[in-house]
Design a protein around this motif. Structure first.
Motif, short mmCIF file in Angstrom:
data_model
loop_
_atom_site.label_atom_id
_atom_site.label_comp_id
_atom_site.label_asym_id
_atom_site.label_seq_id
_atom_site.Cartn_x
_atom_site.Cartn_y
_atom_site.Cartn_z
N ILE A 256 -25.97 -18.06 -15.98
CA ILE A 256 -26.55 -19.19 -15.24
C ILE A 256 -25.97 -19.12 -13.83
O ILE A 256 -24.74 -19.05 -13.66
N GLU A 257 -26.83 -19.12 -12.84
CA GLU A 257 -26.34 -18.87 -11.48
C GLU A 257 -25.24 -19.84 -11.06
O GLU A 257 -24.25 -19.45 -10.46
N GLY A 258 -25.41 -21.12 -11.39
CA GLY A 258 -24.45 -22.12 -10.93
C GLY A 258 -23.13 -22.14 -11.66
O GLY A 258 -22.20 -22.85 -11.25
N THR A 259 -23.01 -21.36 -12.74
CA THR A 259 -21.74 -21.34 -13.47
C THR A 259 -21.06 -19.97 -13.43
O THR A 259 -20.15 -19.70 -14.20
N ASN A 260 -21.51 -19.13 -12.52
CA ASN A 260 -20.89 -17.82 -12.31
C ASN A 260 -20.77 -17.59 -10.81
O ASN A 260 -21.77 -17.65 -10.09
N MET A 261 -19.55 -17.35 -10.33
CA MET A 261 -19.28 -17.36 -8.90
C MET A 261 -18.67 -16.06 -8.41
O MET A 261 -17.90 -15.39 -9.13
N SER A 275 -18.61 -17.77 -16.32
CA SER A 275 -18.58 -18.88 -17.27
C SER A 275 -19.88 -18.87 -18.05
O SER A 275 -20.96 -18.90 -17.47
N LEU A 276 -19.77 -18.83 -19.37
CA LEU A 276 -20.93 -18.66 -20.23
C LEU A 276 -21.11 -19.85 -21.16
O LEU A 276 -20.12 -20.40 -21.67
N PRO A 277 -22.36 -20.27 -21.40
CA PRO A 277 -22.60 -21.34 -22.38
C PRO A 277 -22.20 -20.88 -23.77
O PRO A 277 -22.30 -19.69 -24.10
N ASP A 278 -21.75 -21.80 -24.59
CA ASP A 278 -21.25 -21.44 -25.91
C ASP A 278 -22.41 -21.20 -26.87
O ASP A 278 -22.77 -22.05 -27.68
N VAL A 279 -22.96 -19.99 -26.77
CA VAL A 279 -24.10 -19.62 -27.62
C VAL A 279 -23.71 -19.62 -29.10
O VAL A 279 -24.57 -19.72 -29.97
N ASN A 280 -22.41 -19.53 -29.40
CA ASN A 280 -21.98 -19.57 -30.79
C ASN A 280 -22.41 -20.84 -31.50
O ASN A 280 -22.63 -20.84 -32.72
N ALA A 281 -22.52 -21.93 -30.75
CA ALA A 281 -22.95 -23.19 -31.36
C ALA A 281 -24.36 -23.07 -31.92
O ALA A 281 -24.71 -23.73 -32.91
N LYS A 282 -25.20 -22.22 -31.30
CA LYS A 282 -26.54 -21.96 -31.82
C LYS A 282 -26.53 -20.90 -32.91
O LYS A 282 -27.22 -21.01 -33.92
N ARG A 303 -32.88 -20.74 -21.82
CA ARG A 303 -33.57 -21.07 -20.56
C ARG A 303 -32.87 -22.21 -19.83
O ARG A 303 -32.81 -22.23 -18.62
N ASN A 304 -32.33 -23.16 -20.57
CA ASN A 304 -31.60 -24.28 -19.96
C ASN A 304 -30.62 -24.84 -20.98
O ASN A 304 -30.82 -25.91 -21.55
N PRO A 305 -29.55 -24.07 -21.26
CA PRO A 305 -28.65 -24.46 -22.35
C PRO A 305 -27.93 -25.78 -22.10
O PRO A 305 -27.33 -25.97 -21.05
N GLN A 306 -28.04 -26.67 -23.05
CA GLN A 306 -27.27 -27.90 -23.05
C GLN A 306 -26.15 -27.70 -24.07
O GLN A 306 -26.39 -27.59 -25.26
N SER A 307 -24.95 -27.63 -23.58
CA SER A 307 -23.82 -27.26 -24.43
C SER A 307 -22.60 -28.06 -24.03
O SER A 307 -22.26 -28.14 -22.84
N GLU A 308 -21.92 -28.65 -25.02
CA GLU A 308 -20.70 -29.38 -24.72
C GLU A 308 -19.59 -28.46 -24.23
O GLU A 308 -18.68 -28.90 -23.54
N GLY A 309 -19.66 -27.18 -24.60
CA GLY A 309 -18.60 -26.26 -24.23
C GLY A 309 -19.10 -25.03 -23.51
O GLY A 309 -20.16 -24.50 -23.82
N PHE A 310 -18.35 -24.61 -22.50
CA PHE A 310 -18.56 -23.34 -21.81
C PHE A 310 -17.26 -22.55 -21.91
O PHE A 310 -16.19 -23.13 -22.09
N ARG A 311 -17.37 -21.23 -21.82
CA ARG A 311 -16.18 -20.39 -21.87
C ARG A 311 -16.09 -19.55 -20.60
O ARG A 311 -17.10 -19.01 -20.13
N VAL A 312 -14.88 -19.46 -20.06
CA VAL A 312 -14.59 -18.57 -18.93
C VAL A 312 -13.92 -17.33 -19.52
O VAL A 312 -12.72 -17.32 -19.78
N PRO A 313 -14.71 -16.25 -19.77
CA PRO A 313 -14.12 -15.06 -20.40
C PRO A 313 -13.42 -14.14 -19.42
O PRO A 313 -12.51 -13.40 -19.81
N LEU A 314 -13.86 -14.14 -18.16
CA LEU A 314 -13.31 -13.20 -17.19
C LEU A 314 -13.24 -13.81 -15.81
O LEU A 314 -14.13 -14.55 -15.38
N VAL A 343 -21.19 -29.64 -15.59
CA VAL A 343 -21.20 -31.04 -16.04
C VAL A 343 -22.51 -31.71 -15.65
O VAL A 343 -23.13 -32.40 -16.46
N ALA A 344 -22.94 -31.49 -14.41
CA ALA A 344 -24.13 -32.17 -13.90
C ALA A 344 -25.42 -31.65 -14.53
O ALA A 344 -26.36 -32.42 -14.75
N ASN A 345 -25.47 -30.36 -14.84
CA ASN A 345 -26.74 -29.75 -15.26
C ASN A 345 -26.82 -29.34 -16.72
O ASN A 345 -27.92 -29.12 -17.23
#
Length: 385
Positions: A256-261, A275-282, A303-314, A343-345
């Protein structure tokens, strides 16, 4: 039970290969926190020609049977690139690995480990770092703390009894890999906000989101920084050019562009944070299968993951800036920008940072500064052959 009634044999043919993959789903089926990996992903990981790791590694898979029933599995392997690394950084000449480890009981575990050790000796290896499945960049380490919650995306999870079984086979802890959990909904402490504000006043600094339309270029930038930033780290093995292309393809659906810098100074890329959405929840509800309908559900969610958790792997900062105030400032700026957007999106409430080497003082200090708590520990073990 003793190991005398356990038969260990190399994986041979499609039936054995499928049995090797299937075993983890059976042995972990009663664990409420285990996340079934997509079967197609496991096949790709283990298949030469699909996973470029095999271009510079030799891998042998083994199955354990008792009375004809499959009761365990293990991979024995070595990475030719790892063999060229300095010994003081963990890898180096003579260092082999085992991984993909599953066993019904301790007797099976010890028989499997002994067979992996035997194979590695035959290949000329003199020591082992394990478990690593298969590359240091994939799933390194054995989970020893954090069994009471599910792992986030790209993190391993194993039965708690494995710790005693591995240590009982004569293995010593070589390195601890830590993950940190942090609540992000309400922001970070005032000190972090002041550091970010000061960085925003510096005209030479630009922190920008990755551009998915230029994913090949962006991935090359990130992995070039990573190869430089991590070059002195314990366990480091560089990415090949083929692996850079492969990594871009694998990560693209989750980016997601806004969560990877990417951070630049005077136009030069010097740091990044993923920073990646927690696809494991799905994935947890899919049983490792994409078909017939799970693939559509997963694509729609991505396409637009709504996830309570994100992970910063690297994350990484180029070597020339490490241990400087600028390095920590860039890190805090990227963390805060990602937090705001997520948080916002995407409805994010918590983030997980890691894994982090236990003696990486810079990253441990950053984790402490943002108010995170260690929530999971993995161990890589060593043994001389």
């Amino acid at each position: 039970m003793s190991s005398a009634d356990v038969v260990i044999a190399p994986v041979a043919g499609k039936s054995d290969f499928n049995a090797f993959i299937d075993l983890s789903y059976r042995l972990n089926s009663e664990d409420p926190h285990w996340v079934p990996p997509l079967r197609a992903e496991v096949i790709e990981l283990l298949t030469p020609g699909k996973n470029p790791f095999h271009e510079h590694a030799k891998v042998q898979l083994f199955l354990a049977r008792r009375a004809g029933k499959v009761v365990g599995r293990i991979s024995a392997h070595y990475d030719e690139l790892a063999l060229t690394q300095p010994v003081e950084q963990g890898m180096g000449p003579g260092t082999g690995n085992w991984g993909m480890f599953e066993a019904e009981d301790e007797a099976v575990a010890h028989a499997l480990i002994a067979r992996a050790e035997e194979w590695l000796r035959e290949q000329g290896m003199t020591r082992i770092l394990a478990p690593i499945s298969l590359s240091i960049w994939e799933e390194p380490g054995l989970l020893v703390h954090g069994h009471d919650h599910s792992p986030m995306v790209m993190m391993g999870h194993n039965l708690p009894q494995y710790e005693g079984w591995v240590e009982g086979a004569g293995y010593q802890v070589a390195k601890r890999l830590l993950t940190y959990d942090v609540l992000v909904q309400d922001g970070f402490p005032p000190l972090i906000n002041r550091i970010v504000a000061l960085g925003e006043k510096n005209a030479s600094i630009k922190v920008r989101p990755v551009d998915k339309k230029q994913m090949q270029r962006e991935t090359a930038i990130i992995l070039d920084i990573l190869n430089d930033a991590w070059s002195k780290n314990w366990g480091f093995v560089p990415f090949t050019e083929t692996e850079k292309v492969y990594g871009a393809k694998k990560l693209a659906p989750m980016i997601i562009e806004g969560t990877n810098m990417i951070a630049e100074i005077d136009g030069e890329p010097v740091a990044f944070m993923l920073s990646l959405p927690d696809v494991n929840a799905k994935l947890k509800t899919m049983g490792g299968k994409l078909f017939p309908f799970n693939w559509a559900k997963l694509l729609w969610w991505l396409r637009n993951p709504q996830s309570e958790g994100f992970r910063v792997p690297l994350m990484g900062v180029v070597t020339k800036l490490q241990n400087s105030r600028m390095a920590s400032q860039l890190a805090f700026m990227m963390i805060e920008y990602i937090r705001r957007y997520a948080v916002a999106n995407h409805g994010v409430k918590r983030a997980e940072v890691g894994w982090v080497l236990e003696d990486n003082q810079g990253m441990v200090a950053i984790a402490d500064a943002i108010g995170s708590k260690m929530n999971r520990e993995y161990r890589i073990y060593s043994k001389d052959l």
